[in-house]
Design a protein around this motif. Sequence first.
Motif, PDB file in Angstrom:
ATOM      1  N   VAL A 170      63.810   6.045 -42.203  1.00  0.00           N
ATOM      2  CA  VAL A 170      62.844   4.900 -42.681  1.00  0.00           C
ATOM      3  C   VAL A 170      64.132   4.778 -43.645  1.00  0.00           C
ATOM      4  O   VAL A 170      64.847   3.629 -44.354  1.00  0.00           O
ATOM      5  CB  VAL A 170      61.674   4.674 -42.733  1.00  0.00           C
ATOM      6  N   SER A 171      63.544   5.689 -44.764  1.00  0.00           N
ATOM      7  CA  SER A 171      64.518   5.626 -46.029  1.00  0.00           C
ATOM      8  C   SER A 171      65.792   5.668 -46.223  1.00  0.00           C
ATOM      9  O   SER A 171      66.326   4.910 -46.520  1.00  0.00           O
ATOM     10  CB  SER A 171      64.103   6.708 -46.883  1.00  0.00           C
ATOM     11  N   ALA A 172      66.692   6.543 -45.282  1.00  0.00           N
ATOM     12  CA  ALA A 172      67.413   6.639 -44.618  1.00  0.00           C
ATOM     13  C   ALA A 172      68.154   5.198 -44.039  1.00  0.00           C
ATOM     14  O   ALA A 172      69.025   4.492 -44.710  1.00  0.00           O
ATOM     15  CB  ALA A 172      68.682   7.406 -44.022  1.00  0.00           C
ATOM     16  N   LEU A 173      67.422   4.328 -43.009  1.00  0.00           N
ATOM     17  CA  LEU A 173      68.361   3.086 -42.868  1.00  0.00           C
ATOM     18  C   LEU A 173      68.118   2.079 -43.767  1.00  0.00           C
ATOM     19  O   LEU A 173      68.620   1.092 -44.399  1.00  0.00           O
ATOM     20  CB  LEU A 173      67.265   2.681 -41.878  1.00  0.00           C
ATOM     21  N   ALA A 174      67.022   1.706 -44.779  1.00  0.00           N
ATOM     22  CA  ALA A 174      66.175   1.330 -46.128  1.00  0.00           C
ATOM     23  C   ALA A 174      67.720   1.038 -46.629  1.00  0.00           C
ATOM     24  O   ALA A 174      68.516  -0.211 -46.960  1.00  0.00           O
ATOM     25  CB  ALA A 174      65.205   1.426 -46.056  1.00  0.00           C
ATOM     26  N   ALA A 175      68.263   2.550 -47.008  1.00  0.00           N
ATOM     27  CA  ALA A 175      69.233   2.411 -47.903  1.00  0.00           C
ATOM     28  C   ALA A 175      70.475   1.749 -47.483  1.00  0.00           C
ATOM     29  O   ALA A 175      71.215   1.328 -47.989  1.00  0.00           O
ATOM     30  CB  ALA A 175      69.509   4.108 -48.379  1.00  0.00           C
ATOM     31  N   PHE A 176      70.532   2.331 -46.553  1.00  0.00           N
ATOM     32  CA  PHE A 176      71.906   1.887 -45.949  1.00  0.00           C
ATOM     33  C   PHE A 176      72.064   0.462 -45.796  1.00  0.00           C
ATOM     34  O   PHE A 176      73.158  -0.363 -45.772  1.00  0.00           O
ATOM     35  CB  PHE A 176      72.108   1.519 -44.299  1.00  0.00           C
ATOM     36  N   LEU A 177      70.807  -0.545 -45.773  1.00  0.00           N
ATOM     37  CA  LEU A 177      70.930  -2.049 -45.705  1.00  0.00           C
ATOM     38  C   LEU A 177      70.843  -2.260 -47.038  1.00  0.00           C
ATOM     39  O   LEU A 177      71.688  -3.792 -46.814  1.00  0.00           O
ATOM     40  CB  LEU A 177      69.645  -2.627 -44.821  1.00  0.00           C
ATOM     41  N   ILE A 178      70.494  -1.787 -47.384  1.00  0.00           N
ATOM     42  CA  ILE A 178      70.242  -2.431 -49.325  1.00  0.00           C
ATOM     43  C   ILE A 178      71.801  -1.924 -49.874  1.00  0.00           C
ATOM     44  O   ILE A 178      72.302  -3.020 -49.806  1.00  0.00           O
ATOM     45  CB  ILE A 178      69.480  -1.623 -49.364  1.00  0.00           C
TER      46      ILE A 178
END
Length: 182
Positions: A170-178
């Motif tokens: 989830v953190s990796a996905l959030a970083a990618f989306l940011i």
Amino acid sequence: VIGFSVSGKVLSNALLVKNESVVYSGVARDMKLAVVQTQQWLTDISATRGQDGLNDGFDQAEMNAVSFKEGADKFIEMYEAENNAAQIEKISALQEAYDSFYLEGKEMAKAYIEGGPAAGNKMMAAFDEAVNDISKKIDAFVDEQQKESDDSLANTIASIKILRTSILAVSALAAFLIILLG
């Protein structure tokens, strides 16, 4: 949501380990110790034939019998709360084996006291058989409880790994989306 869901599972597994698996594994080991101590006291009184004030073995054996019964009662209470008839039957069979073992041991010790080695030796075979029976059953029971404790702990560890992986994903996905939105 994923973190909350998985952390709830981790918490429930940890509470199971803390409140049931570890506790009852210890109770099972205490029951095994009570078997060993009962055997030891009854054998000691048989060897000394209760002479020279060495007849406290019956009292000590009785204290261990009470300890065993208290442990068995704890398991029955837990299994009744879980509506686990199969385990209630197992613990009842274990209690019956203990009662038989204890009775044989008391009879043997009394025979040694009242009739000496000739009388006591006649009772030894039945006591040895009862010792073998209870030993096999209590060892299997302790192993079963230890396995349950180990399995509960393994489930907790697996849940923690899932939680860590979920948080990382989830953190990796959030970083990618940011980064993408930036």
